[in-house]
Design a protein around this motif. Structure first.
Motif, PDB file in Angstrom:
ATOM      1  N   ALA A 417       0.820  -1.222   0.000  1.00  0.00           N
ATOM      2  CA  ALA A 417       0.000   0.000   0.000  1.00  0.00           C
ATOM      3  C   ALA A 417       0.848   1.263   0.000  1.00  0.00           C
ATOM      4  N   ALA A 418       2.070   1.171   0.530  1.00  0.00           N
ATOM      5  CA  ALA A 418       2.951   2.344   0.570  1.00  0.00           C
ATOM      6  C   ALA A 418       3.563   2.654  -0.790  1.00  0.00           C
ATOM      7  N   ALA A 419       3.641   1.671  -1.682  1.00  0.00           N
ATOM      8  CA  ALA A 419       4.211   1.877  -3.017  1.00  0.00           C
ATOM      9  C   ALA A 419       3.511   0.951  -4.006  1.00  0.00           C
ATOM     10  N   PRO A 420       2.226   1.135  -4.215  1.00  0.00           N
ATOM     11  CA  PRO A 420       1.459   0.173  -5.023  1.00  0.00           C
ATOM     12  C   PRO A 420       1.927   0.056  -6.461  1.00  0.00           C
ATOM     13  N   GLU A 421       2.274   1.171  -7.076  1.00  0.00           N
ATOM     14  CA  GLU A 421       2.665   1.128  -8.486  1.00  0.00           C
ATOM     15  C   GLU A 421       3.940   0.325  -8.677  1.00  0.00           C
ATOM     16  N   ALA A 422       4.896   0.504  -7.773  1.00  0.00           N
ATOM     17  CA  ALA A 422       6.170  -0.210  -7.895  1.00  0.00           C
ATOM     18  C   ALA A 422       5.960  -1.714  -7.817  1.00  0.00           C
ATOM     19  N   PHE A 423       5.078  -2.170  -6.922  1.00  0.00           N
ATOM     20  CA  PHE A 423       4.882  -3.598  -6.765  1.00  0.00           C
ATOM     21  C   PHE A 423       4.011  -4.188  -7.870  1.00  0.00           C
ATOM     22  N   VAL A 424       2.954  -3.497  -8.257  1.00  0.00           N
ATOM     23  CA  VAL A 424       2.099  -4.029  -9.326  1.00  0.00           C
ATOM     24  C   VAL A 424       2.888  -4.129 -10.619  1.00  0.00           C
ATOM     25  N   GLN A 425       3.653  -3.086 -10.949  1.00  0.00           N
ATOM     26  CA  GLN A 425       4.429  -3.118 -12.186  1.00  0.00           C
ATOM     27  C   GLN A 425       5.577  -4.123 -12.104  1.00  0.00           C
ATOM     28  N   GLY A 426       6.259  -4.173 -10.956  1.00  0.00           N
ATOM     29  CA  GLY A 426       7.396  -5.075 -10.812  1.00  0.00           C
ATOM     30  C   GLY A 426       6.996  -6.536 -10.853  1.00  0.00           C
ATOM     31  N   VAL A 427       5.954  -6.900 -10.127  1.00  0.00           N
ATOM     32  CA  VAL A 427       5.469  -8.277 -10.151  1.00  0.00           C
ATOM     33  C   VAL A 427       4.915  -8.614 -11.532  1.00  0.00           C
ATOM     34  N   GLY A 428       4.191  -7.670 -12.117  1.00  0.00           N
ATOM     35  CA  GLY A 428       3.641  -7.893 -13.452  1.00  0.00           C
ATOM     36  C   GLY A 428       4.714  -8.134 -14.496  1.00  0.00           C
ATOM     37  N   ALA A 429       5.855  -7.447 -14.367  1.00  0.00           N
ATOM     38  CA  ALA A 429       6.941  -7.614 -15.336  1.00  0.00           C
ATOM     39  C   ALA A 429       7.493  -9.034 -15.292  1.00  0.00           C
ATOM     40  N   VAL A 430       7.614  -9.605 -14.092  1.00  0.00           N
ATOM     41  CA  VAL A 430       8.114 -10.978 -13.983  1.00  0.00           C
ATOM     42  C   VAL A 430       7.132 -11.961 -14.610  1.00  0.00           C
ATOM     43  N   LEU A 431       5.851 -11.756 -14.374  1.00  0.00           N
ATOM     44  CA  LEU A 431       4.838 -12.640 -14.968  1.00  0.00           C
ATOM     45  C   LEU A 431       4.755 -12.458 -16.481  1.00  0.00           C
ATOM     46  N   ASP A 432       4.963 -11.237 -16.948  1.00  0.00           N
ATOM     47  CA  ASP A 432       5.012 -10.996 -18.401  1.00  0.00           C
ATOM     48  C   ASP A 432       6.155 -11.781 -19.032  1.00  0.00           C
ATOM     49  N   ALA A 433       7.322 -11.729 -18.401  1.00  0.00           N
ATOM     50  CA  ALA A 433       8.488 -12.438 -18.929  1.00  0.00           C
ATOM     51  C   ALA A 433       8.236 -13.947 -18.955  1.00  0.00           C
ATOM     52  N   ARG A 434       7.593 -14.450 -17.928  1.00  0.00           N
ATOM     53  CA  ARG A 434       7.272 -15.879 -17.889  1.00  0.00           C
ATOM     54  C   ARG A 434       6.328 -16.252 -19.027  1.00  0.00           C
ATOM     55  N   ALA A 435       5.317 -15.411 -19.260  1.00  0.00           N
ATOM     56  CA  ALA A 435       4.362 -15.699 -20.329  1.00  0.00           C
ATOM     57  C   ALA A 435       5.038 -15.693 -21.695  1.00  0.00           C
ATOM     58  N   ARG A 436       5.996 -14.781 -21.897  1.00  0.00           N
ATOM     59  CA  ARG A 436       6.703 -14.725 -23.181  1.00  0.00           C
ATOM     60  C   ARG A 436       7.552 -15.975 -23.384  1.00  0.00           C
ATOM     61  N   ARG A 437       8.176 -16.464 -22.311  1.00  0.00           N
ATOM     62  CA  ARG A 437       8.992 -17.666 -22.432  1.00  0.00           C
ATOM     63  C   ARG A 437       8.136 -18.879 -22.786  1.00  0.00           C
ATOM     64  N   GLU A 438       6.950 -18.942 -22.232  1.00  0.00           N
ATOM     65  CA  GLU A 438       6.105 -20.115 -22.439  1.00  0.00           C
ATOM     66  C   GLU A 438       5.313 -20.056 -23.740  1.00  0.00           C
ATOM     67  N   GLY A 439       5.119 -18.857 -24.299  1.00  0.00           N
ATOM     68  CA  GLY A 439       4.315 -18.721 -25.505  1.00  0.00           C
ATOM     69  C   GLY A 439       2.841 -18.901 -25.201  1.00  0.00           C
ATOM     70  N   GLY A 440       2.081 -19.317 -26.193  1.00  0.00           N
ATOM     71  CA  GLY A 440       0.643 -19.466 -26.000  1.00  0.00           C
ATOM     72  C   GLY A 440      -0.079 -18.174 -26.308  1.00  0.00           C
ATOM     73  N   HIS A 441      -1.395 -18.230 -26.219  1.00  0.00           N
ATOM     74  CA  HIS A 441      -2.223 -17.087 -26.641  1.00  0.00           C
ATOM     75  C   HIS A 441      -2.937 -16.417 -25.477  1.00  0.00           C
ATOM     76  N   ASP A 442      -2.792 -16.933 -24.258  1.00  0.00           N
ATOM     77  CA  ASP A 442      -3.563 -16.390 -23.147  1.00  0.00           C
ATOM     78  C   ASP A 442      -2.929 -15.160 -22.513  1.00  0.00           C
ATOM     79  N   GLY A 443      -1.649 -14.938 -22.725  1.00  0.00           N
ATOM     80  CA  GLY A 443      -0.987 -13.797 -22.132  1.00  0.00           C
ATOM     81  C   GLY A 443      -0.659 -14.046 -20.673  1.00  0.00           C
ATOM     82  N   PRO A 444      -0.054 -13.047 -20.012  1.00  0.00           N
ATOM     83  CA  PRO A 444       0.366 -13.228 -18.619  1.00  0.00           C
ATOM     84  C   PRO A 444      -0.819 -13.216 -17.654  1.00  0.00           C
ATOM     85  N   VAL A 445      -0.601 -13.778 -16.502  1.00  0.00           N
ATOM     86  CA  VAL A 445      -1.602 -13.691 -15.440  1.00  0.00           C
ATOM     87  C   VAL A 445      -1.676 -12.239 -14.983  1.00  0.00           C
ATOM     88  N   PRO A 446      -2.867 -11.638 -14.933  1.00  0.00           N
ATOM     89  CA  PRO A 446      -2.972 -10.234 -14.523  1.00  0.00           C
ATOM     90  C   PRO A 446      -2.551 -10.032 -13.070  1.00  0.00           C
TER      91      PRO A 446
END
Length: 476
Positions: A417-446
Motif C-alpha cells: 500500500a505504501a508503493a502500489p505502483e512499484a509492486f504491481v508493475q514489478g510483479v507484473g513484469a516478472v509474470l510478463d516475462a514468464r508468459a513470453r517464455r512459455e508462448g501461447g495465446h492467453d498472455g500473462p496472469v494479470p
C-alpha cells in the motif's frame, strides 16, 4: 436464542434478529444461503421472487417459503415494486444489512486493527492501535477484548439493554452480533483455533486462541490466517469475477456434462467434491439439498446454476474463478482461492508462500531456513530497493502461477500500500516475462492491487462469520 460455537469450519453462531432472531442452522441450508446471497448482491435495488427462482432454479413456491421465513426473521424486507411484463407489479425484496453484524480483528506483529461490519460487509465502526504480538497472551487478549467491546458499544449500543452496558457484557448482549473473527500470521490450525509456531513469535505455539477468546468474550470466535481472511473477503466481494468468467468461457459452454442440470453444483468448477459423480452430500444422486433428484426446494437448482458457468455462479463473486492474494507487510504470505472458496489444505496450512526457498544458502529467515522469499523481499524493502523487492515477489508469484494455473494475482498489505505502483508493475513484469517464455495465446496472469486496502484483513476476518450465511464460507 443461543449462539452456537463458532469453531470448526468457521461458521459463527446463531443470530438474534429484530423479529425474534434466526437460527443459524436453518440459515445454513443450501437453498436459503443461495437466496440470501442473491439478496446481498442485489443491493438496495432488490430482487423479485421470480428472479430469485430463475437465478437459483428453485420453484416459485420454494422461494416464497424461504423469503417468508427470512422476512419473519428480519433478514429481508420489501424494497418496493417493479413493473412486470404482464399482470400485477412484482414485489422486490432486499437484504436488511442491520439485521446482523460481525467483528473482525487483524492481529499483526505490531498493530491491531478491528472493524464492526453489517451483513453487507459495510464497516460500521473501526479501531486501530499499536500492538506487540510478543507481549504475551494476556496482554494481547486484553487488547482484543477492549477493541471488541468498544466497537460493540459504538456500533450496537442502541440495541443493547441499559443494564447490559457494562464491561464484558456488551458483546453477549448485542442481539445482532454473530461473533468475532480473528486473523493473524500463521501457521495455525483453523479448525481447532489453535496457533502454531508463528514466525518470529514461537511463544504462541500450541495456544488455544479461539477457546480463550470465547471464554473471555462470551460469543463465537473463528480464527484464521491473515492471508486466508483477506482472500475470503475479496472472494465474497467479487474479486476475480472477470478473470473467472473469461477462464471459464470455453468450459462453461460445455458445463452441462460436469456441472449442468444433473450436477447441482454450487461452486462451478469443483468437480471432484461436488461434481455429477460425487454421490453423497452434493452429487447428482444425492437425495437432499443439492442433487438433481432432490425434490421440494432443491429440485432444479443444478440446471440453472451449472449450465452457463457464467450466469449466476460467476456473477455472485466469481465462484468458478481462482486467484492468489499476496500479502506483504511485516511478513509475507498468500491466500489461495479456487472455485470461489479459500483453499486451506487438509491441515489448514496452505498459503505459507513466504517460506518457499528460492536461494539455497541465502540469508537466514526468522522461520529457521535460509533464502526464503520473505527474508529476501523484506531485506530489499529495508534497504529501500523496492524494484528488487517486487522482482523477488514476482518470482514467487510466477512459481504460483506455474504450479496452480491461477487466473489472477492480487497484491495487498501495508508495504504494498505504501508503493502500489512499484509492486504491481514489478510483479507484473516478472509474470510478463514468464508468459513470453512459455508462448501461447492467453498472455500473462494479470496483477492488480487488492481493492480492500490496509483494513482488508480485518474486514475479511469479519467475513469468517458472515460468509457462511451466504454459502460462501466453504473451502478445501
Amino acid at each position: 436464542m443461543n449462539r452456537s460455537n463458532g469453531g470448526g469450519t468457521g461458521t459463527g453462531g446463531g443470530m438474534r434478529g429484530a423479529a425474534g432472531g434466526a437460527n443459524l442452522l436453518a440459515l445454513r441450508s443450501h437453498n436459503t444461503a443461495l437466496v440470501l446471497d442473491l439478496l446481498r448482491t442485489a443491493g438496495g435495488a432488490g430482487i423479485s421472487r421470480l428472479e430469485l427462482a430463475e437465478r437459483t432454479g428453485l420453484t416459485p413456491q420454494a422461494v416464497s417459503k424461504i423469503t417468508a421465513r427470512l422476512r419473519g426473521e428480519g433478514l429481508a424486507a420489501e424494497a418496493g415494486r417493479r413493473a412486470s411484463t404482464g399482470g400485477k407489479p412484482r414485489t422486490v425484496l432486499r437484504l436488511v444489512p442491520g439485521a446482523g453484524h460481525a467483528l473482525g480483528v487483524h492481529l499483526d506483529r505490531d498493530e491491531l486493527r478491528a472493524v464492526l461490519v453489517d451483513l453487507d460487509g459495510t464497516v460500521v465502526a473501526e479501531r486501530r492501535a499499536p500492538l506487540d504480538l510478543g507481549a504475551g497472551a494476556e496482554t494481547v487478549l486484553e487488547m482484543v477484548a477492549r477493541a471488541a467491546e468498544e466497537l460493540a458499544a459504538e456500533g450496537l449500543g442502541h440495541l443493547v439493554a441499559e443494564g447490559a452496558r457494562v464491561p464484558g457484557a456488551a458483546l453477549a448482549a448485542a442481539p445482532t452480533l454473530l461473533g468475532l473473527g480473528v486473523a493473524l500470521p500463521g501457521p495455525l490450525d483453523h479448525v481447532r483455533g489453535v496457533l502454531h509456531r508463528i514466525t518470529g513469535f514461537p511463544g504462541w505455539d500450541g495456544y488455544p486462541l479461539r477457546e480463550a477468546l470465547e471464554r473471555r468474550l462470551g460469543v463465537p470466535v473463528v480464527v484464521d490466517k491473515d492471508t486466508n481472511a483477506a482472500a475470503l473477503g475479496l472472494a465474497v466481494g467479487g474479486a476475480g469475477a472477470e478473470e473467472g468468467s473469461k477462464a471459464g468461457g470455453e468450459e462453461g459452454s460445455k458445463a452441462g456434462g460436469e456441472e449442468g442440470s444433473g450436477a447441482g453444483v454450487e461452486a462451478g468448477g469443483a468437480v471432484g467434491e461436488r461434481g455429477s459423480g460425487a454421490v453423497g452430500e452434493r452429487g447428482s444422486g444425492a437425495v437432499g439439498e443439492r442433487g438433481s433428484g432432490a425434490g421440494g426446494e432443491a429440485g432444479g437448482a443444478g440446471g440453472q446454476r451449472g449450465s452457463g458457468a457464467g450466469g449466476e455462479a460467476a456473477g455472485a463473486g466469481a465462484r468458478g474463478g481462482s486467484f492468489a492474494y499476496l500479502h506483504l507487510g511485516t511478513g509475507l504470505g498468500a491466500g489461495l482461492v479456487f472455485g470461489g472458496g479459500v483453499h486451506r489444505g487438509a491441515r489448514t496450512g496452505a498459503g505459507e508462500f513466504g517460506h518457499q526457498v528460492v536461494q539455497l544458502d541465502g540469508p537466514p529467515c526468522t522461520c529457521g531456513a535460509r533464502g526464503c522469499i520473505e527474508a529476501l523481499c523484506l531485506a530489499a524493502v529495508a534497504r529501500g530497493d523496492l524494484a528488487e523487492a517486487a522482482r523477488v515477489l514476482g518470482t514467487g508469484a510466477a512459481n504460483l502461477a506455474g504450479l496452480l494455473d491461477i487466473d489472477l494475482v492480487l497484491l495487498g498489505g501495508r508495504t504494498v500500500a505504501a508503493a502500489p505502483e512499484a509492486f504491481v508493475q514489478g510483479v507484473g513484469a516478472v509474470l510478463d516475462a514468464r508468459a513470453r517464455r512459455e508462448g501461447g495465446h492467453d498472455g500473462p496472469v494479470p496483477v492488480r492491487l487488492a481493492p480492500a486496502g490496509t483494513r482488508g484483513v480485518a474486514e475479511g476476518a469479519a467475513q469468517l462469520l458472515l460468509a457462511p450465511l451466504f454459502g460462501r464460507g466453504e473451502g478445501g
